[in-house]
Motif scaffolding. Structure first.
Motif, short mmCIF file in Angstrom:
data_model
loop_
_atom_site.label_atom_id
_atom_site.label_comp_id
_atom_site.label_asym_id
_atom_site.label_seq_id
_atom_site.Cartn_x
_atom_site.Cartn_y
_atom_site.Cartn_z
N PRO A 114 30.21 30.71 41.64
CA PRO A 114 31.88 30.92 41.73
C PRO A 114 32.28 31.00 42.86
O PRO A 114 33.95 31.02 42.67
CB PRO A 114 31.56 32.20 41.68
N SER A 115 31.90 30.29 44.05
CA SER A 115 33.01 29.70 45.25
C SER A 115 33.95 28.84 44.41
O SER A 115 35.11 28.99 44.92
CB SER A 115 32.14 29.47 45.85
N HIS A 116 33.03 28.17 44.43
CA HIS A 116 34.50 26.42 43.67
C HIS A 116 34.97 26.51 42.38
O HIS A 116 36.00 26.37 42.76
CB HIS A 116 33.83 25.46 43.37
N GLY A 117 34.26 27.73 41.45
CA GLY A 117 34.91 28.11 40.28
C GLY A 117 36.03 28.41 40.46
O GLY A 117 37.34 28.21 39.65
N ALA A 136 29.38 38.29 36.64
CA ALA A 136 29.23 38.36 35.63
C ALA A 136 28.64 37.27 35.50
O ALA A 136 28.03 37.13 34.44
CB ALA A 136 31.17 37.75 35.42
N GLY A 137 28.64 35.79 36.03
CA GLY A 137 27.56 34.96 35.92
C GLY A 137 25.78 35.51 35.41
O GLY A 137 25.42 35.40 35.19
N LEU A 138 25.61 36.66 36.49
CA LEU A 138 24.54 37.54 36.32
C LEU A 138 24.44 37.69 34.84
O LEU A 138 23.79 37.64 34.18
CB LEU A 138 24.01 37.96 37.84
N ALA A 139 25.28 38.29 34.76
CA ALA A 139 25.01 39.28 33.53
C ALA A 139 25.78 38.12 32.11
O ALA A 139 24.87 38.71 31.44
CB ALA A 139 26.11 40.04 33.25
N LYS A 143 28.14 41.32 27.64
CA LYS A 143 27.97 41.70 29.12
C LYS A 143 28.80 41.27 30.24
O LYS A 143 29.19 42.14 31.26
CB LYS A 143 26.18 41.04 29.15
N ALA A 144 28.99 40.28 30.37
CA ALA A 144 30.10 38.92 31.38
C ALA A 144 31.28 39.43 31.81
O ALA A 144 31.84 39.76 32.78
CB ALA A 144 29.91 37.69 30.72
N GLY A 145 31.64 39.97 30.64
CA GLY A 145 33.52 40.65 30.94
C GLY A 145 33.13 42.52 31.19
O GLY A 145 33.87 42.06 32.32
N LEU A 146 32.10 42.90 31.30
CA LEU A 146 31.97 43.95 31.65
C LEU A 146 31.44 43.91 33.53
O LEU A 146 32.29 44.65 34.03
CB LEU A 146 31.08 44.74 30.87
N ALA A 147 30.72 43.07 33.74
CA ALA A 147 30.22 42.89 35.38
C ALA A 147 31.40 41.99 35.58
O ALA A 147 31.00 42.39 36.80
CB ALA A 147 29.74 42.05 34.88
N ALA A 148 32.05 41.15 34.57
CA ALA A 148 33.82 40.76 35.84
C ALA A 148 34.50 42.00 35.89
O ALA A 148 35.16 41.78 36.72
CB ALA A 148 34.55 39.87 35.25
#
Lengths: 333, 333, 333, 333
Positions: A266-269, A282-285, D281-286
């Motif tokens: 997520p740093s470069h992203g 979000a990446g983890l989820a 899930k990612a949207g929620l976590a974001a």
């Protein structure tokens, strides 16, 4: 075939398929004739059918990769890096400075991230820089500092290699060789890290399709090295409020198509530290097998990519948020 | 600075600029404070100002490149390749097969394009292929066939080099070293071709901004080699009816920003032979200094990129259309 | 079908095709089973086959549009606008201000472009503006000024309509109704201009694929109005040195797929007056049926899009360059 | 100003700023002169400075929107829809069929999602379809079915409105008016829903920058309607393995820039039901304030977008995964 294809043109295509040892099935519709071809994917892919007169389009149905595919290896792969595992439930947490700048900065940042419980250390010694006038990294001196940071913390080290001739020296000091986004289709380099045998972190290019990325991984596996970790780090789109567009959709797509582990950067992203925590969660989820995050003990003095690095306190806060999230998702950090 | 920046934060940025030898001018508006910074572009670019607390955004005003810019060299460059010139009115017409496959195919295609009056011959010996299972080129045997084609036709030869270690062997046989789209930010390779000194054809990457492309050229010039020819070959967009989107807008933009010659590759840019003629004419009319076009004596049997190669008769027809067009545009083919 | 599809799943798809009156042909390969489907394109397109268990992907082979296609009307269409023709060799040259601002500006600019020999006048009365605080156009007063400019010059008038309710009033004053890029998929508006019957200039959206653009044109033709002129005006990509990326590749692609005329807008496509001349010439050379160019008697005072408007002297210079180019390309300006 | 700008050109720009009531600050650097301008953002935005001779580029520093910004309203907004809240910790969960097809399908799906605990019901009555030959929705009959589903379940209803003239009839039956991705810059429609006063769900267009999206929301707020919910639904990129690229980066970016709630649509964003759960899930976590998900009691028979709809059992499984995730993130579903 195009609507105006002649019977001779159809016959030529069928003959060419036949000659190549593939079966051809001709179906005539009201508006077009379709030729289905059955054969080995390498044979079919090598046939220049689009160059034949009367051919309107060629639609490949089989995936062009094999060794990286779920069809070949239905179970997710686990990559073991000096006892730290990644994939199939094992979560790989990689953190450290964008660039190795000084002994103090490297060791201090390494100790910070080790204390937070990450599983691997990142840091750039050879740096791909858009401008020839930008700091190009400490090179071999940087590798030595990373080796010292490993000794101090016990963390395996991930660092980038940019050219075939440097694979040996980087492999001597590092535990995972990173192929950067700009080198994802540097095929000479891919062949060389395949021979080397060390685990490879293969970043997606900023305009590499998921299929092309998997084909780049296929280069490494086909060269005899099964230890590839994919890394999504943002693609280039029209949106300018983030530096790149971190494409988390790639996580479930890769999980469906391939057995290889995939981590998220997520740093470069995003290119902005303020967005790193949201996108890490979000990446983890989304199901990623790991994260790779830039941390700097003093981002305002960083020699590269300061805007996207987290300070130690922000990184500690993120770790505190990620741990319960991982638990509820059935992972352990 | 952000709307909520404190006076201390503003002062910190000013102090950092001062420390770096740059002048700082603070302007306070109703909704935000702006700090103007004056100094050498390398100094300014190296400052990690976005990492400072209270900084909202950093907007560079100076271009990050120098040697490739019009400001340094107002007159267009002319590159001389064994007596064939390109740039500043000299039109470079490069044609030949995508890939060198056999002696017969190479020599026959070379003779076809030479007879039509092109100024240089192209052909791939080392091939960057997305799939590890695709034909990777004849490699050094291919270089020898190209050398023989040069002897047979008198045309200088353009061919791709993919890794630093091969620069010497490619330079031994070829007259222009091509850096392919996938290697436009392979900085190790750029440094190596800079040292070699031979003219370089630098393709734009499929997702390289014009500024990044010019910075890659800057690597070659900064390394001591002024002989760079830029090549627009299509960028990656959402549109799928062409293989890439040939970006002819890049021609007037590059002409404004840089003194380097720029040529257009409508074969790779569109990926379909049917669109090559229209885009070749458009590239010429847009002001390109040259064209690079794939020709194959038998595209239906080509080992790569058959769909985008022109047959000899189609190529002859295109040349017949281009010549009067060039004349009315004040160029000569 | 996916590699793991069961015989029952294959049978279900075949049964559904059968039920819909389409023929199904099952081919079993080594790694996958393929079901070919033959039937009316509307029937096939309406089947939700991707929702069936075991289906991996659905690859449409027939084009989804009909009335706009070359297959239905092999000859290029000619649109007649009050005696000025466009298409099939007739070149339509449209010029005028971005926005109608004042009587003096409108009439003066109209006279300038008429004197240079353009065939139609453009000008915006209803303006789609990204910001609610930007000037939204003179609206009906602007339509009256355009009508006066037509009376003064004899040139037919092209102007934008933004909502269904305004189609009648715009059609009363204008000769061609423009659908702007942001409304290319405003289907209510497309249906309404179809009923109105006046010629339509349909701009491509900034992220509309060529297929979607042709389907939007199909809405107008299917609604009974055959008089559609397509207009390429730049797509959105990652490149920021131009405002949009004018996609000239669309010209030969549209020419292959459709009988409708297509014109090029280099003013909006590039967003910078300095690039307009190069891209206008390139558009003509690529085979466009016309150009649409913004001219303003005083761009530094323009209320919108000043940076991309040509001054009268620059426009005159461009016309002088375009005329011989058109001649050698077999067109007349 | 460009490097070659004359003192007169600099003076002209300063004079124009002065005339407009803005302050101008001239800074002369080694390679360029920079003019800083201070004034009201509307005044500055309206000045056509890029059209002035000698001007190289205009870099706006202030954001062009006001009412939607955090600077104006630092606290997150809460939108109340018949007692269901969304924003500032209140999570809005919207689910239902893509399209209202039959009474049985609508009521059955509504009961399924209500039983799972969603807070609102979605369903399309007026459908924007790329092809004129595709099913265009049940229109007013569909609105009545949605009203009946609301009566049966108590759930507020979200449905799309496509043209200004239909705003009243849609508002009569629906609780939230959806503006679809293709209409995000249909400014006539935005003005009309602003007047109507009902809450608006504003989808991001497939190629709309975040800044443009916020400006479209600004149209609604500037028209007197503060009840806007933003919805990220995927942007168009080069990647084809998903239908669009769901841009979750937009969540933290919007949260930083605006006080408006933002929800995520993983169904349209990915276009494949298999990827919906991961991205929800990612949207929620974001950090999204809600989700909008397509559910169909029988996707294999859906009249539109079947491939992206979840079956009731898959939807129940997703809800079971989301609830503990929400809890650990401090939200309640």
């Amino acid at each position: 075939m195009s609507a105006h294809a002649t019977p001779d043109q159809i016959e030529d295509v069928v003959a060419r398929l036949d000659e190549a040892g593939c079966a051809a099935y001709v179906t005539e519709g009201k508006d077009a004739t379709v030729i289905g071809a059955i054969g080995e994917r390498e044979l079919l892919a090598a046939l220049p059918l689009e160059g034949f007169p009367g051919v309107e389009q060629v639609l490949p149905i089989l995936k062009p990769y094999k060794l990286v595919s779920r069809e070949i290896s239905p179970d997710p792969s686990v990559i073991d890096v000096r006892g730290r595992r990644i994939g199939h439930g094992w979560f790989g947490f990689i953190a450290g400075p964008c660039t190795v700048e000084t002994r103090a900065q490297t060791l201090e940042t390494a100790r910070v991230v080790a204390a937070e419980g990450v599983t691997m250390l990142r840091g750039g010694a050879f740096k791909p820089r858009t401008s020839p006038y930008a700091f190009q990294g400490l090179e071999e001196e940087g590798l030595r500092l990373l080796r010292d940071a490993r000794k101090a913390t016990g963390l395996p080290v991930v660092t980038e290699v940019m050219e075939p001739d440097k694979v040996d020296v980087v492999a001597e000091h590092a535990d995972i060789l990173q192929i950067g986004a700009r080198n994802v289709q540097n095929f000479s380099l891919l062949k060389r890290v395949a021979e080397c045998g060390k685990p490879v972190l293969l970043k997606r290019g900023m305009s590499t399709s998921i299929q092309e990325w998997l084909l780049s991984a296929e280069y490494v596996l086909a060269g005899g090295n099964p230890n590839v970790i994919l890394c999504e780090r943002g693609i280039r789109t029209f949106e300018t409020s983030t530096r790149y567009t971190l494409d988390l959709n790639a996580i479930p797509v890769v999980k469906k198509l391939s057995h290889l582990p995939v981590v998220v950067d997520p740093s470069h992203g995003t290119g902005h530290w303020e967005y790193v925590a949201a996108m890490a969660k979000a990446g983890l989820a989304a199901g990623a097998d790991g994260l790779i995050i830039e941390v700097h003990n003093n981002p305002a003095e960083a020699l590269s990519d300061g805007p996207q690095s987290l300070k130690p306190d922000k990184f500690a806060k993120l770790m505190a948020e990620l741990k319960p999230l991982a638990q509820v998702l059935g992972r352990s950090l």
